[in-house]
Design a protein around this motif. Structure first.
Motif, PDB file in Angstrom:
ATOM      1  N   ALA A   1       1.030   3.556  -3.414  1.00  0.00           N
ATOM      2  CA  ALA A   1       0.635   5.117  -3.120  1.00  0.00           C
ATOM      3  C   ALA A   1       1.615   5.838  -3.557  1.00  0.00           C
ATOM      4  O   ALA A   1       1.382   6.859  -4.482  1.00  0.00           O
ATOM      5  CB  ALA A   1      -0.181   5.268  -1.782  1.00  0.00           C
TER       6      ALA A   1
ATOM      7  N   LEU B   1      -2.650  10.576   3.594  1.00  0.00           N
ATOM      8  CA  LEU B   1      -3.756  10.144   4.281  1.00  0.00           C
ATOM      9  C   LEU B   1      -3.651   8.587   4.389  1.00  0.00           C
ATOM     10  O   LEU B   1      -3.946   7.895   5.206  1.00  0.00           O
ATOM     11  CB  LEU B   1      -5.258  10.468   3.993  1.00  0.00           C
ATOM     12  CG  LEU B   1      -5.098  12.128   4.182  1.00  0.00           C
ATOM     13  CD1 LEU B   1      -6.580  12.557   3.819  1.00  0.00           C
ATOM     14  CD2 LEU B   1      -5.211  12.211   5.853  1.00  0.00           C
ATOM     15  N   LEU B   2      -3.592   7.831   3.063  1.00  0.00           N
ATOM     16  CA  LEU B   2      -3.364   6.462   3.126  1.00  0.00           C
ATOM     17  C   LEU B   2      -2.454   5.887   3.786  1.00  0.00           C
ATOM     18  O   LEU B   2      -2.718   4.574   4.314  1.00  0.00           O
ATOM     19  CB  LEU B   2      -3.338   6.047   1.588  1.00  0.00           C
ATOM     20  CG  LEU B   2      -4.604   5.993   0.665  1.00  0.00           C
ATOM     21  CD1 LEU B   2      -4.320   5.910  -0.816  1.00  0.00           C
ATOM     22  CD2 LEU B   2      -5.699   4.979   1.173  1.00  0.00           C
ATOM     23  N   ASN B   3      -1.125   6.524   4.009  1.00  0.00           N
ATOM     24  CA  ASN B   3      -0.053   5.779   4.552  1.00  0.00           C
ATOM     25  C   ASN B   3       0.122   6.473   6.169  1.00  0.00           C
ATOM     26  O   ASN B   3       0.809   5.890   6.666  1.00  0.00           O
ATOM     27  CB  ASN B   3       0.996   5.922   3.861  1.00  0.00           C
ATOM     28  CG  ASN B   3       0.801   5.428   2.591  1.00  0.00           C
ATOM     29  OD1 ASN B   3       0.809   4.244   2.580  1.00  0.00           O
ATOM     30  ND2 ASN B   3       0.741   5.866   1.529  1.00  0.00           N
ATOM     31  N   SER B   4      -0.940   7.132   6.382  1.00  0.00           N
ATOM     32  CA  SER B   4      -0.854   7.643   7.949  1.00  0.00           C
ATOM     33  C   SER B   4      -1.280   6.336   8.664  1.00  0.00           C
ATOM     34  O   SER B   4      -2.164   5.773   8.281  1.00  0.00           O
ATOM     35  CB  SER B   4      -1.772   9.015   8.345  1.00  0.00           C
ATOM     36  OG  SER B   4      -3.019   8.675   7.905  1.00  0.00           O
TER      37      SER B   4
ATOM     38  N   GLY C   1      -2.241  14.518  -0.755  1.00  0.00           N
ATOM     39  CA  GLY C   1      -2.863  14.480   0.453  1.00  0.00           C
ATOM     40  C   GLY C   1      -3.356  13.401   0.692  1.00  0.00           C
ATOM     41  O   GLY C   1      -3.276  12.477   1.772  1.00  0.00           O
ATOM     42  N   GLY C   2      -4.080  12.596  -0.595  1.00  0.00           N
ATOM     43  CA  GLY C   2      -4.390  11.321  -0.457  1.00  0.00           C
ATOM     44  C   GLY C   2      -3.299  10.141  -0.016  1.00  0.00           C
ATOM     45  O   GLY C   2      -3.563   9.194   0.938  1.00  0.00           O
ATOM     46  N   VAL C   3      -2.371  10.233  -0.697  1.00  0.00           N
ATOM     47  CA  VAL C   3      -1.210   9.414  -0.528  1.00  0.00           C
ATOM     48  C   VAL C   3      -0.520   9.429   0.925  1.00  0.00           C
ATOM     49  O   VAL C   3      -0.515   8.570   1.690  1.00  0.00           O
ATOM     50  CB  VAL C   3      -0.058   9.511  -1.447  1.00  0.00           C
ATOM     51  CG1 VAL C   3       1.306   9.071  -1.015  1.00  0.00           C
ATOM     52  CG2 VAL C   3      -0.408   9.324  -2.960  1.00  0.00           C
TER      53      VAL C   3
ATOM     54  N   SER D   1       1.029  -1.398  -0.006  1.00  0.00           N
ATOM     55  CA  SER D   1      -0.163  -0.269   0.013  1.00  0.00           C
ATOM     56  C   SER D   1       0.959   1.344  -0.148  1.00  0.00           C
ATOM     57  O   SER D   1       0.668   2.208  -0.632  1.00  0.00           O
ATOM     58  CB  SER D   1      -0.904   0.069   1.055  1.00  0.00           C
ATOM     59  OG  SER D   1      -0.298  -0.050   2.377  1.00  0.00           O
TER      60      SER D   1
ATOM     61  N   GLY E   1       1.087   8.303  -7.055  1.00  0.00           N
ATOM     62  CA  GLY E   1       0.920   9.522  -6.810  1.00  0.00           C
ATOM     63  C   GLY E   1       2.040  10.494  -7.285  1.00  0.00           C
ATOM     64  O   GLY E   1       1.812  11.350  -8.037  1.00  0.00           O
TER      65      GLY E   1
ATOM     66  N   LEU F   1      -4.498  17.103  -4.062  1.00  0.00           N
ATOM     67  CA  LEU F   1      -5.506  16.248  -3.572  1.00  0.00           C
ATOM     68  C   LEU F   1      -4.759  14.754  -3.625  1.00  0.00           C
ATOM     69  O   LEU F   1      -4.991  14.051  -2.616  1.00  0.00           O
ATOM     70  CB  LEU F   1      -6.770  16.175  -4.070  1.00  0.00           C
ATOM     71  CG  LEU F   1      -7.529  17.450  -3.809  1.00  0.00           C
ATOM     72  CD1 LEU F   1      -8.790  17.377  -4.633  1.00  0.00           C
ATOM     73  CD2 LEU F   1      -8.177  17.374  -2.393  1.00  0.00           C
ATOM     74  N   ILE F   2      -4.167  14.401  -4.945  1.00  0.00           N
ATOM     75  CA  ILE F   2      -3.668  13.345  -4.730  1.00  0.00           C
ATOM     76  C   ILE F   2      -2.447  13.234  -3.954  1.00  0.00           C
ATOM     77  O   ILE F   2      -2.418  11.894  -3.188  1.00  0.00           O
ATOM     78  CB  ILE F   2      -2.973  12.994  -6.192  1.00  0.00           C
ATOM     79  CG1 ILE F   2      -4.179  12.791  -7.401  1.00  0.00           C
ATOM     80  CG2 ILE F   2      -1.910  11.787  -6.252  1.00  0.00           C
ATOM     81  CD1 ILE F   2      -3.651  12.885  -8.668  1.00  0.00           C
TER      82      ILE F   2
END
Length: 114
Positions: A61, A100-103, A96-98, A57, A65, A93-94
């Motif tokens: 990501a 968030l996905l990896n937090s 930021g999404g990366v 993941s 990204g 946003l991409i």
């Protein structure tokens, strides 16, 4: 650390392969078409080596990204593709999404005071 090196090479070669895809004109121009195969082949090989030490993941990501952001920048620089506020917002946003996905998503445990 080795995983991040493989990931960086994978990202660079994937972006190279994508740029060659644009230049291949539907695989009708030989050298860029060969560049597509070489770029994507090396990219996936290095990504597979990266996955020996990194979680899927996280690696995917980051790979997707950063690859998307760099490809958009290349399009703007070399093919005069528009790069306005909406595209900038989308890339942010991409990214930021990366993040968030990896937090972790979990709060750190608080130790009781003694």
């Amino acid at each position: 650390m080795k995983g991040y090196l493989y990931l960086a090479i994978s990202i660079i070669t994937e972006v190279f392969g994508t740029a060659m895809l644009k230049l291949s004109e539907g695989f009708t121009v030989l050298l860029p078409s060969l560049g597509v195969a070489a770029g994507y082949g090396l990219s996936f090989y290095c990504l597979s080596l990266c996955l020996k030490t990194m979680p899927l993941s996280l690696a995917y990501a980051i790979w997707s990204g950063i690859g998307t952001a760099l490809t958009a920048l290349l399009g703007a620089l070399f093919w005069d593709e528009l790069f306005g506020p909406l595209k900038t917002a989308g890339l942010l946003l991409i990214i930021g999404g990366v993040i968030l996905l990896n937090s972790n998503g979990k709060k750190a445990a608080v130790e009781p005071e003694t």
